[in-house]
Motif scaffolding. Structure first.
Motif, PDB file in Angstrom:
ATOM      1  N   ILE A 298      -4.132  11.819 -17.483  1.00 14.96           N
ATOM      2  CA  ILE A 298      -2.879  12.402 -17.517  1.00 14.96           C
ATOM      3  C   ILE A 298      -2.634  13.696 -16.381  1.00 14.96           C
ATOM      4  O   ILE A 298      -1.681  13.810 -15.661  1.00 14.96           O
ATOM      5  CB  ILE A 298      -2.790  13.542 -18.816  1.00 14.96           C
ATOM      6  CG1 ILE A 298      -2.656  12.572 -20.099  1.00 14.96           C
ATOM      7  CG2 ILE A 298      -1.674  14.519 -18.895  1.00 14.96           C
ATOM      8  CD1 ILE A 298      -2.901  13.033 -21.321  1.00 14.96           C
ATOM      9  N   ILE A 299      -4.007  14.162 -16.018  1.00 14.75           N
ATOM     10  CA  ILE A 299      -4.077  14.870 -14.809  1.00 14.75           C
ATOM     11  C   ILE A 299      -3.619  14.197 -13.602  1.00 14.75           C
ATOM     12  O   ILE A 299      -2.826  14.851 -12.780  1.00 14.75           O
ATOM     13  CB  ILE A 299      -5.456  15.732 -14.599  1.00 14.75           C
ATOM     14  CG1 ILE A 299      -5.651  16.600 -15.801  1.00 14.75           C
ATOM     15  CG2 ILE A 299      -5.503  16.415 -13.567  1.00 14.75           C
ATOM     16  CD1 ILE A 299      -7.186  17.073 -16.095  1.00 14.75           C
ATOM     17  N   LEU A 300      -4.023  13.167 -13.325  1.00 13.08           N
ATOM     18  CA  LEU A 300      -3.812  12.113 -12.127  1.00 13.08           C
ATOM     19  C   LEU A 300      -2.382  12.057 -12.046  1.00 13.08           C
ATOM     20  O   LEU A 300      -1.520  11.834 -11.072  1.00 13.08           O
ATOM     21  CB  LEU A 300      -4.517  11.035 -12.381  1.00 13.08           C
ATOM     22  CG  LEU A 300      -4.463   9.809 -11.092  1.00 13.08           C
ATOM     23  CD1 LEU A 300      -4.583  10.585  -9.580  1.00 13.08           C
ATOM     24  CD2 LEU A 300      -4.953   8.656 -11.214  1.00 13.08           C
ATOM     25  N   ALA A 301      -1.717  11.698 -13.323  1.00  4.75           N
ATOM     26  CA  ALA A 301      -0.389  11.092 -13.300  1.00  4.75           C
ATOM     27  C   ALA A 301       0.680  12.690 -13.109  1.00  4.75           C
ATOM     28  O   ALA A 301       1.615  12.586 -12.192  1.00  4.75           O
ATOM     29  CB  ALA A 301      -0.023  10.872 -14.800  1.00  4.75           C
ATOM     30  N   ASN A 302       0.086  13.645 -13.488  1.00  2.00           N
ATOM     31  CA  ASN A 302       0.915  14.946 -13.083  1.00  2.00           C
ATOM     32  C   ASN A 302       0.772  15.168 -11.718  1.00  2.00           C
ATOM     33  O   ASN A 302       1.646  15.503 -10.851  1.00  2.00           O
ATOM     34  CB  ASN A 302       0.294  16.081 -13.919  1.00  2.00           C
ATOM     35  CG  ASN A 302       1.097  16.012 -15.352  1.00  2.00           C
ATOM     36  OD1 ASN A 302       2.145  16.494 -15.491  1.00  2.00           O
ATOM     37  ND2 ASN A 302       0.327  15.580 -16.315  1.00  2.00           N
ATOM     38  N   ILE A 303      -0.264  15.144 -10.955  1.00  4.77           N
ATOM     39  CA  ILE A 303      -0.663  15.493  -9.671  1.00  4.77           C
ATOM     40  C   ILE A 303       0.363  14.502  -8.826  1.00  4.77           C
ATOM     41  O   ILE A 303       1.090  14.884  -7.779  1.00  4.77           O
ATOM     42  CB  ILE A 303      -2.081  15.130  -9.222  1.00  4.77           C
ATOM     43  CG1 ILE A 303      -2.963  16.168  -9.819  1.00  4.77           C
ATOM     44  CG2 ILE A 303      -2.257  15.098  -7.648  1.00  4.77           C
ATOM     45  CD1 ILE A 303      -4.358  16.136  -9.619  1.00  4.77           C
ATOM     46  N   VAL A 304       0.329  13.003  -9.223  1.00  5.12           N
ATOM     47  CA  VAL A 304       1.167  12.052  -8.532  1.00  5.12           C
ATOM     48  C   VAL A 304       2.465  12.564  -8.545  1.00  5.12           C
ATOM     49  O   VAL A 304       3.202  12.537  -7.873  1.00  5.12           O
ATOM     50  CB  VAL A 304       0.521  10.790  -8.769  1.00  5.12           C
ATOM     51  CG1 VAL A 304       1.732   9.651  -8.385  1.00  5.12           C
ATOM     52  CG2 VAL A 304      -0.689  10.413  -8.552  1.00  5.12           C
TER      53      VAL A 304
ATOM     54  N   ILE B 263       7.920  15.527  -2.353  1.00  3.86           N
ATOM     55  CA  ILE B 263       8.006  14.769  -1.039  1.00  3.86           C
ATOM     56  C   ILE B 263       9.091  13.901  -1.108  1.00  3.86           C
ATOM     57  O   ILE B 263      10.158  14.015  -0.310  1.00  3.86           O
ATOM     58  CB  ILE B 263       6.562  14.243  -0.708  1.00  3.86           C
ATOM     59  CG1 ILE B 263       5.729  15.076  -0.735  1.00  3.86           C
ATOM     60  CG2 ILE B 263       7.082  13.543   0.715  1.00  3.86           C
ATOM     61  CD1 ILE B 263       5.724  16.044   0.384  1.00  3.86           C
ATOM     62  N   VAL B 264       9.390  13.108  -1.891  1.00  3.99           N
ATOM     63  CA  VAL B 264      10.479  12.423  -2.358  1.00  3.99           C
ATOM     64  C   VAL B 264      11.557  12.576  -3.162  1.00  3.99           C
ATOM     65  O   VAL B 264      12.603  12.396  -2.857  1.00  3.99           O
ATOM     66  CB  VAL B 264       9.656  10.795  -2.920  1.00  3.99           C
ATOM     67  CG1 VAL B 264      10.789   9.598  -2.918  1.00  3.99           C
ATOM     68  CG2 VAL B 264       8.676  10.539  -2.163  1.00  3.99           C
ATOM     69  N   GLY B 265      11.347  13.290  -4.298  1.00  2.00           N
ATOM     70  CA  GLY B 265      12.348  13.974  -5.124  1.00  2.00           C
ATOM     71  C   GLY B 265      13.410  14.791  -4.411  1.00  2.00           C
ATOM     72  O   GLY B 265      14.303  14.932  -5.117  1.00  2.00           O
ATOM     73  N   LYS B 266      13.046  15.262  -3.203  1.00  3.44           N
ATOM     74  CA  LYS B 266      13.990  15.973  -2.487  1.00  3.44           C
ATOM     75  C   LYS B 266      15.498  15.252  -2.302  1.00  3.44           C
ATOM     76  O   LYS B 266      16.301  16.116  -2.202  1.00  3.44           O
ATOM     77  CB  LYS B 266      13.412  16.689  -1.315  1.00  3.44           C
ATOM     78  CG  LYS B 266      12.375  17.637  -1.388  1.00  3.44           C
ATOM     79  CD  LYS B 266      11.850  18.036   0.056  1.00  3.44           C
ATOM     80  CE  LYS B 266      10.626  18.978  -0.103  1.00  3.44           C
ATOM     81  NZ  LYS B 266      10.317  19.513   1.372  1.00  3.44           N
ATOM     82  N   ASN B 267      15.241  14.154  -2.234  1.00  2.74           N
ATOM     83  CA  ASN B 267      16.564  13.185  -2.078  1.00  2.74           C
ATOM     84  C   ASN B 267      17.466  13.585  -3.094  1.00  2.74           C
ATOM     85  O   ASN B 267      18.675  13.092  -3.124  1.00  2.74           O
ATOM     86  CB  ASN B 267      16.346  11.855  -1.798  1.00  2.74           C
ATOM     87  CG  ASN B 267      15.356  11.712  -0.452  1.00  2.74           C
ATOM     88  OD1 ASN B 267      15.895  12.361   0.490  1.00  2.74           O
ATOM     89  ND2 ASN B 267      14.648  10.765  -0.530  1.00  2.74           N
ATOM     90  N   LEU B 268      16.880  13.695  -4.249  1.00  2.00           N
ATOM     91  CA  LEU B 268      17.936  13.733  -5.624  1.00  2.00           C
ATOM     92  C   LEU B 268      18.588  14.934  -5.578  1.00  2.00           C
ATOM     93  O   LEU B 268      19.864  15.142  -6.218  1.00  2.00           O
ATOM     94  CB  LEU B 268      16.769  13.967  -6.781  1.00  2.00           C
ATOM     95  CG  LEU B 268      16.231  12.652  -7.321  1.00  2.00           C
ATOM     96  CD1 LEU B 268      15.352  12.888  -8.197  1.00  2.00           C
ATOM     97  CD2 LEU B 268      17.099  11.402  -7.603  1.00  2.00           C
TER      98      LEU B 268
END
Length: 292
Positions: free
Chosen positions: A272-278, A285-290
């Motif tokens: 869960i921690i890894l999924a939240n970090i990603v 980084i990528v979601g700014k396009n939204l």
């Protein structure tokens, strides 16, 4: 315009669904956290004698201290990154191709999208036995036709093989989303750029690709959520051997094969921690396009 009474009525009608959704998420999460601090070995017999013995953070320390932990994280991120690169690049190219007028366009689109509806276990078995078998697989016959020695894909090139299998599965999804985005592009922009003498590469780079940025973002975010929990393809093909043991497969081994629910629950918390970090990384980084 909504009144205070209508807003209250809407909240009241939505409340059961919200409560059910919260229960659906919070109850398993709470049980995972609870068991992660316990020594729980239900199939070994000693748990019944000792009860649910409190061990604190011992399960977390043991799980992260395992020699298989960091390789499993690396394998997980490698598979996710490889599949994302292949599906996004090939998805854009296939979407551009399918957007062109051609004979039998509808049939071609259905054939391209069809692999997405194949069960992961079935597709992994097909790739393992029909294509990648070093003796009777189609790729083995192709290698022999060109006079070279066939490759034992799942042992000699295990991670690339898994990336290939999973990419084949998720490529139709990326193609469908990107094709929909391309079809919403105003053709007058491309016609105007073509009349101004802009070559096809520049038209793609400065018009088509910026238009696809939001669709690419959605593809990356959705695929990442599902790919972080990849399991079935590994279970069917390599069984976690040859460096293909992901974090989810390691948790499976700790819970079912080692019969240690507490240790596996601690691994679930790490997942869960890894999924939240990603997810945070992608959203920044990528979601700014939204927001564009």
């Amino acid at each position: 315009m909504a009144t205070q009474h209508s807003r209250s009525a809407a909240r009241l009608m939505m409340a059961p669904a919200v409560v059910l959704l919260l229960g659906w998420m919070l109850i398993p999460l709470s049980m995972t956290l609870f068991f992660s601090f316990k020594k729980y070995l239900p199939l070994r017999g000693d748990s019944m004698a000792n009860g649910l013995e409190w061990v604190g953070f011992a399960n977390y320390t043991r799980f992260v201290g395992s020699s298989a932990f960091w390789p499993s994280v690396q394998a997980t991120l490698t598979i996710v990154g490889g599949v994302l690169i292949i599906t996004v690049v090939l998805g854009v190219l296939l979407a551009l191709l399918l957007n062109q007028p051609m004979w039998g366009q509808g049939v071609v689109r259905i054939l391209v999208i069809a692999p997405f509806f194949v069960m992961p276990t079935v597709s992994a078995l097909v790739w393992k036995n029909m294509f990648m078998d070093p003796t009777n697989g189609l790729l083995a016959y192709l290698w022999k036709f060109f006079g070279t020695e066939p490759i034992a894909w799942l042992s000699q090139a295990s991670l690339p093989s898994l990336i290939m299998i999973v990419s084949w599965q998720w490529l139709p999804f990326a193609t469908l989303i990107l094709l929909t985005a391309i079809q919403s592009l105003d053709g007058e922009q491309l016609e105007a750029a073509e009349m101004d003498g802009a070559p096809s590469i520049k038209r793609f780079w400065f018009i088509v690709l910026p238009h696809l940025s939001r669709a690419i973002t959605i593809v990356i975010l959705i695929q990442t959520i599902f790919l972080l929990a990849i399991f079935a393809e590994i279970f069917v093909t390599t069984g976690g051997a040859f460096g293909t043991k992901t974090l989810s497969y390691l948790i499976f081994q700790r819970v079912l094969e080692s019969q240690n629910v507490g240790l596996g629950s601690a691994g679930g918390v790490y997942a869960i921690i890894l999924a939240n970090i990603v997810a945070i990384f992608l959203m920044r980084i990528v979601g700014k396009n939204l927001d564009a």
